[in-house]
Design a protein around this motif. Sequence first.
Motif, PDB file in Angstrom:
ATOM      1  N   GLU A  92       0.845  -1.204   0.000  1.00 41.55           N
ATOM      2  CA  GLU A  92       0.000   0.000   0.000  1.00 41.55           C
ATOM      3  C   GLU A  92       0.877   1.250   0.000  1.00 41.55           C
ATOM      4  OE1 GLU A  92      -3.590  -0.240   2.758  1.00 41.55           O
ATOM      5  OE2 GLU A  92      -2.287  -1.773   3.618  1.00 41.55           O
ATOM      6  N   PRO A  93       0.384   2.346  -0.598  1.00 42.60           N
ATOM      7  CA  PRO A  93       1.153   3.593  -0.580  1.00 42.60           C
ATOM      8  C   PRO A  93       1.031   4.267   0.800  1.00 42.60           C
ATOM      9  CG  PRO A  93      -0.905   3.891  -1.773  1.00 42.60           C
ATOM     10  CD  PRO A  93      -0.902   2.477  -1.292  1.00 42.60           C
ATOM     11  N   VAL A  94       2.127   4.256   1.560  1.00 38.75           N
ATOM     12  CA  VAL A  94       2.051   4.644   2.976  1.00 38.75           C
ATOM     13  C   VAL A  94       1.621   6.110   3.164  1.00 38.75           C
ATOM     14  CG1 VAL A  94       3.387   4.900   5.111  1.00 38.75           C
ATOM     15  CG2 VAL A  94       3.739   2.893   3.641  1.00 38.75           C
ATOM     16  N   VAL A  95       2.281   7.019   2.460  1.00 37.98           N
ATOM     17  CA  VAL A  95       1.993   8.444   2.681  1.00 37.98           C
ATOM     18  C   VAL A  95       0.518   8.736   2.383  1.00 37.98           C
ATOM     19  CG1 VAL A  95       2.520  10.788   1.925  1.00 37.98           C
ATOM     20  CG2 VAL A  95       4.374   9.110   2.164  1.00 37.98           C
ATOM     21  N   GLU A  96       0.048   8.233   1.268  1.00 32.04           N
ATOM     22  CA  GLU A  96      -1.341   8.490   0.871  1.00 32.04           C
ATOM     23  C   GLU A  96      -2.315   7.887   1.888  1.00 32.04           C
ATOM     24  OE1 GLU A  96       1.091   7.486  -1.063  1.00 32.04           O
ATOM     25  OE2 GLU A  96       1.233   9.098  -2.538  1.00 32.04           O
ATOM     26  N   ARG A  97      -2.016   6.690   2.352  1.00 33.38           N
ATOM     27  CA  ARG A  97      -2.915   6.031   3.304  1.00 33.38           C
ATOM     28  C   ARG A  97      -2.952   6.788   4.646  1.00 33.38           C
ATOM     29  NH1 ARG A  97      -6.225   3.729   4.276  1.00 33.38           N
ATOM     30  NH2 ARG A  97      -5.799   1.749   5.275  1.00 33.38           N
ATOM     31  N   VAL A  98      -1.781   7.262   5.093  1.00 35.08           N
ATOM     32  CA  VAL A  98      -1.762   7.998   6.377  1.00 35.08           C
ATOM     33  C   VAL A  98      -2.553   9.296   6.223  1.00 35.08           C
ATOM     34  CG1 VAL A  98      -0.302   9.218   8.042  1.00 35.08           C
ATOM     35  CG2 VAL A  98       0.401   6.977   7.178  1.00 35.08           C
ATOM     36  N   ARG A  99      -2.388   9.961   5.109  1.00 41.33           N
ATOM     37  CA  ARG A  99      -3.111  11.217   4.888  1.00 41.33           C
ATOM     38  C   ARG A  99      -4.627  10.951   4.826  1.00 41.33           C
ATOM     39  NH1 ARG A  99      -0.048  15.392   4.381  1.00 41.33           N
ATOM     40  NH2 ARG A  99      -1.790  16.645   3.673  1.00 41.33           N
ATOM     41  N   GLU A 100      -4.980   9.865   4.179  1.00 43.98           N
ATOM     42  CA  GLU A 100      -6.400   9.506   4.071  1.00 43.98           C
ATOM     43  C   GLU A 100      -6.994   9.206   5.459  1.00 43.98           C
ATOM     44  OE1 GLU A 100      -7.010   6.430   0.971  1.00 43.98           O
ATOM     45  OE2 GLU A 100      -8.043   5.360   2.567  1.00 43.98           O
ATOM     46  N   ILE A 101      -6.276   8.400   6.250  1.00 45.50           N
ATOM     47  CA  ILE A 101      -6.770   7.996   7.583  1.00 45.50           C
ATOM     48  C   ILE A 101      -6.899   9.212   8.494  1.00 45.50           C
ATOM     49  CG2 ILE A 101      -6.104   6.721   9.693  1.00 45.50           C
ATOM     50  CD1 ILE A 101      -4.757   4.649   7.736  1.00 45.50           C
ATOM     51  N   THR A 102      -5.985  10.180   8.340  1.00 42.76           N
ATOM     52  CA  THR A 102      -5.991  11.351   9.236  1.00 42.76           C
ATOM     53  C   THR A 102      -6.728  12.544   8.612  1.00 42.76           C
ATOM     54  OG1 THR A 102      -3.848  12.032   8.350  1.00 42.76           O
ATOM     55  CG2 THR A 102      -3.807  10.705  10.360  1.00 42.76           C
ATOM     56  N   ALA A 103      -7.557  12.284   7.620  1.00 39.70           N
ATOM     57  CA  ALA A 103      -8.331  13.333   6.938  1.00 39.70           C
ATOM     58  C   ALA A 103      -7.419  14.460   6.439  1.00 39.70           C
ATOM     59  CB  ALA A 103      -9.423  13.860   7.863  1.00 39.70           C
ATOM     60  N   LYS A 151      -4.582  15.564   7.514  1.00 42.66           N
ATOM     61  CA  LYS A 151      -3.741  16.303   8.471  1.00 42.66           C
ATOM     62  C   LYS A 151      -2.369  15.678   8.664  1.00 42.66           C
ATOM     63  CE  LYS A 151      -7.286  18.219  11.462  1.00 42.66           C
ATOM     64  NZ  LYS A 151      -8.023  17.969  12.698  1.00 42.66           N
ATOM     65  N   GLY A 152      -2.303  14.365   8.713  1.00 40.83           N
ATOM     66  CA  GLY A 152      -1.050  13.684   9.044  1.00 40.83           C
ATOM     67  C   GLY A 152      -1.025  13.295  10.520  1.00 40.83           C
ATOM     68  N   ALA A 153      -0.014  12.526  10.887  1.00 37.28           N
ATOM     69  CA  ALA A 153       0.106  12.040  12.273  1.00 37.28           C
ATOM     70  C   ALA A 153       0.758  13.112  13.146  1.00 37.28           C
ATOM     71  CB  ALA A 153       0.947  10.772  12.300  1.00 37.28           C
ATOM     72  N   ASP A 154       0.402  13.120  14.430  1.00 40.80           N
ATOM     73  CA  ASP A 154       1.027  14.066  15.373  1.00 40.80           C
ATOM     74  C   ASP A 154       2.413  13.598  15.784  1.00 40.80           C
ATOM     75  OD1 ASP A 154      -1.330  15.823  15.772  1.00 40.80           O
ATOM     76  OD2 ASP A 154      -2.209  13.932  16.446  1.00 40.80           O
ATOM     77  N   LEU A 205       3.039  14.302   8.305  1.00 38.17           N
ATOM     78  CA  LEU A 205       3.158  14.803   9.674  1.00 38.17           C
ATOM     79  C   LEU A 205       2.237  16.006   9.848  1.00 38.17           C
ATOM     80  CD1 LEU A 205       4.907  14.212  12.201  1.00 38.17           C
ATOM     81  CD2 LEU A 205       6.594  15.822  11.304  1.00 38.17           C
ATOM     82  N   ASN A 206       1.476  16.020  10.933  1.00 37.89           N
ATOM     83  CA  ASN A 206       0.555  17.123  11.217  1.00 37.89           C
ATOM     84  C   ASN A 206       1.338  18.382  11.608  1.00 37.89           C
ATOM     85  OD1 ASN A 206      -1.809  18.497  11.687  1.00 37.89           O
ATOM     86  ND2 ASN A 206      -2.474  17.247  13.422  1.00 37.89           N
TER      87      ASN A 206
END
Length: 325
Positions: A193-204, A206-209, A227-228
């Motif tokens: 899976e494309p990690v950056v895209e998936r993290v952005r999708e999961i965090t609406a 924003k990115g992770a804190d 990254l938020n």
Amino acid sequence: MKAVRIHATGGLDVLKYEEVSDPVCRDNEVLVGIKSISINFSDVLIRRGEYPYMPDFPAILGSESSGEVQQVGSQVEHVKVGDRVIVFGHPSYCTLAAVPATKVVPFPDNVDFDAAAALPIIYLTAYHMLHTVRRVQPGETVLIYAAAGGVGTATIQLGRIAGLKMIGLTSQDEKAKLIKEMGIDHVINYRTEPVVERVREITAGKGADLILDCVAGENFGDNFRMLNTLGQVIWFGIADGNPTTDLLKAIGRDPSQSYGVSMFHLFSVMKNPQLSAESFATLIRYLAEGKIAPIIYRKVPLEHAHEAHKILEDHENTGKVILNP
Ligand SMILES: NC(=O)c1ccc[n+]([C@@H]2O[C@H](COP(=O)([O-])OP(=O)(O)OC[C@H]3O[C@@H](n4cnc5c(N)ncnc54)[C@H](OP(=O)(O)O)[C@@H]3O)[C@@H](O)[C@H]2O)c1
């Protein structure tokens, strides 16, 4: 006594199961009959000669174990013969260890030797990244590299106590299933899976804190794309080598994001005896209360330490691999 030693760095065949002289217990030391040894990825890095802190050879590997006190030096007061103790220090791939009394901590009767041996390194690392370096707040989102490994599974358990939202990375769907059962909110298979895209999708978007990265290497710069605002990356391992990213350029690309980057090594906590003793006591209490429980993936006889190293090198384990004399 028996011990697994290395006389030189290299592959699995440098791990030698040998007869060595029994250690002598000095006045400020405790002699412990080892029952369980917890292995860590750093043991593999030392064996391969890739760790920043290398021992003199021949070296008995390992830095955490548990066992029963067999003898105490004349200056030792906090433990007695027969006590069940955690040994947080070298050496551990052996049947008998004489260690400074400061490295020996009794543990409660309702905790078994394997869980006790597995406690110090992974939980102290996870605990201090969450609570000392970041000072996480409930509801923050943390992205965990190697989420199914030792530190990863410890982070998931402590993250739940802290009320965090958690996203984990792993290379295998089977490991993803196991850590979902542990309560992690999302798992991304970074091989498929494309990690950056998936993290952005999961965090609406924003990115992770907080991002806990023990892999680093060429892809370290990707952290700054997921990254938020006011988010922080904690770099604590080199599974894929040192980061190649130009850090100042990466964090300066959008100044309004105010990104933070920290490096973490557990040795920094060990330099502060009060900090380390307080957090260790908290973790032993959590263990005794059942709030945390190390995930034991496999138990391997000490003489087959090479099999245990292979499990770690093959990315096979979910949680810890234990050696038993
Ligand atoms: N700074 C500190 O004080 C500190 C303290 C403890 C541990 N650490 C570091 O934290 C990391 C995890 O330690 P651990 O003992 O929890 O290890 P572990 O249980 O063996 O977990 C390691 C996992 O990392 C993942 N991984 C990703 N890229 C890898 C690569 N190139 N080579 C090997 N594994 C890779 C694998 O899982 P997937 O295949 O599922 O991704 C592997 O199963 C290690 O890098 C260790 O050195 C640092």
